[in-house]
Motif scaffolding. Structure first.
Motif, mmCIF file in Angstrom:
data_model
loop_
_atom_site.group_PDB
_atom_site.id
_atom_site.type_symbol
_atom_site.label_atom_id
_atom_site.label_comp_id
_atom_site.label_asym_id
_atom_site.label_seq_id
_atom_site.Cartn_x
_atom_site.Cartn_y
_atom_site.Cartn_z
ATOM 1 N N HIS A 1 0.849 -1.193 0.000
ATOM 2 C CA HIS A 1 0.000 0.000 0.000
ATOM 3 C C HIS A 1 0.889 1.250 0.000
ATOM 4 O O HIS A 1 1.717 1.400 0.896
ATOM 5 N N PRO A 2 0.730 2.127 -0.982
ATOM 6 C CA PRO A 2 1.550 3.347 -1.025
ATOM 7 C C PRO A 2 1.387 4.159 0.262
ATOM 8 O O PRO A 2 0.262 4.449 0.677
ATOM 9 N N ASN A 3 2.494 4.481 0.907
ATOM 10 C CA ASN A 3 2.490 5.244 2.158
ATOM 11 C C ASN A 3 1.589 4.620 3.222
ATOM 12 O O ASN A 3 1.053 5.312 4.080
ATOM 13 N N GLY A 4 1.387 3.303 3.157
ATOM 14 C CA GLY A 4 0.561 2.620 4.134
ATOM 15 C C GLY A 4 -0.915 2.962 4.061
ATOM 16 O O GLY A 4 -1.663 2.700 4.990
ATOM 17 N N ASP A 5 -1.352 3.519 2.931
ATOM 18 C CA ASP A 5 -2.744 3.936 2.762
ATOM 19 C C ASP A 5 -3.631 2.727 2.472
ATOM 20 O O ASP A 5 -3.575 2.159 1.385
ATOM 21 N N PRO A 6 -4.477 2.308 3.417
ATOM 22 C CA PRO A 6 -5.320 1.133 3.191
ATOM 23 C C PRO A 6 -6.393 1.351 2.126
ATOM 24 O O PRO A 6 -7.010 0.400 1.669
ATOM 25 N N ALA B 1 -5.744 2.636 -0.843
ATOM 26 C CA ALA B 1 -5.086 2.615 -2.146
ATOM 27 C C ALA B 1 -5.024 1.187 -2.683
ATOM 28 O O ALA B 1 -3.967 0.671 -3.011
ATOM 29 N N SER B 2 -6.180 0.530 -2.793
ATOM 30 C CA SER B 2 -6.191 -0.894 -3.131
ATOM 31 C C SER B 2 -5.710 -1.182 -4.546
ATOM 32 O O SER B 2 -5.017 -2.164 -4.771
ATOM 33 N N LEU B 3 -6.056 -0.363 -5.527
ATOM 34 C CA LEU B 3 -5.605 -0.634 -6.895
ATOM 35 C C LEU B 3 -4.086 -0.554 -7.000
ATOM 36 O O LEU B 3 -3.454 -1.400 -7.638
ATOM 37 N N GLU B 4 -3.519 0.450 -6.375
ATOM 38 C CA GLU B 4 -2.058 0.572 -6.369
ATOM 39 C C GLU B 4 -1.426 -0.596 -5.620
ATOM 40 O O GLU B 4 -0.381 -1.112 -6.019
ATOM 41 N N ARG C 1 -11.156 -10.963 -2.892
ATOM 42 C CA ARG C 1 -11.177 -10.276 -4.187
ATOM 43 C C ARG C 1 -9.895 -10.655 -4.908
ATOM 44 O O ARG C 1 -8.848 -10.807 -4.290
ATOM 45 N N THR C 2 -9.985 -10.804 -6.196
ATOM 46 C CA THR C 2 -8.836 -11.234 -6.977
ATOM 47 C C THR C 2 -8.621 -10.276 -8.142
ATOM 48 O O THR C 2 -9.564 -9.941 -8.859
ATOM 49 N N MET C 3 -7.383 -9.865 -8.330
ATOM 50 C CA MET C 3 -7.014 -9.031 -9.466
ATOM 51 C C MET C 3 -6.118 -9.879 -10.367
ATOM 52 O O MET C 3 -5.219 -10.568 -9.888
#
Length: 138
Positions: free
Chosen positions: A40-45, A47-50, A86-88
């Motif tokens: 997670h960028p900068n620990g941002d929960p 920011a799931s796509l990133e 969820r699966t990407m």
């Protein structure tokens, strides 16, 4: 989850290491893993796509020793009787060489749509992906 395609169109699949808790010694998709906090960028929960993209990039390096551009194929809800997450899915193209993470992957093999059915056992996720996610491209 990442599908690695050879430039000639074959799909790379991996054989899960024998010490894996789930599906040891089963043939599985090219590369897979879970999103960790570090993804997670900068620990941002939020920011799931990133985080999905970061995890996929990290897993490719860890499991197969490659770093290639990823193309997002789509996000899917949990698959009945297969997973609860969820699966990407991503795809990429590489001819290797591959450096396998021995604790995760015991071997890899290039397959065609016809030859993959000669291998056994296949994980439920790989079987499901062939019928759904990859149905029009492999």
């Amino acid at each position: 989850n990442i599908f690695v395609f050879h430039p000639d169109g074959r799909l790379l699949i991996q054989k899960r290491a024998p010490m894996k808790r789930a599906f040891p010694d089963f043939w599985d998709i090219s590369c897979s893993g879970h999103v960790d906090y570090c993804d997670h960028p900068n620990g941002d929960p939020n920011a799931s796509l990133e985080a999905f993209h970061s995890a996929a990039t990290r897993e490719l390096v860890e499991e197969l020793g490659i770093s290639t551009p990823l193309i997002k194929m789509g996000e899917f809800a949990p698959f009945d009787d297969i997973n609860i997450e969820r699966t990407m899915f991503y795809r990429t193209v590489s001819a290797g060489p591959f450096t396998l993470q021995e604790s995760e992957v015991s071997e890899v093999q290039w397959v065609t749509r016809e030859s993959i059915h000669r291998l056994s056992p296949l994980t439920p996720l790989l079987r499901h992906s062939i019928q759904t996610v990859l149905k029009d491209m492999f």
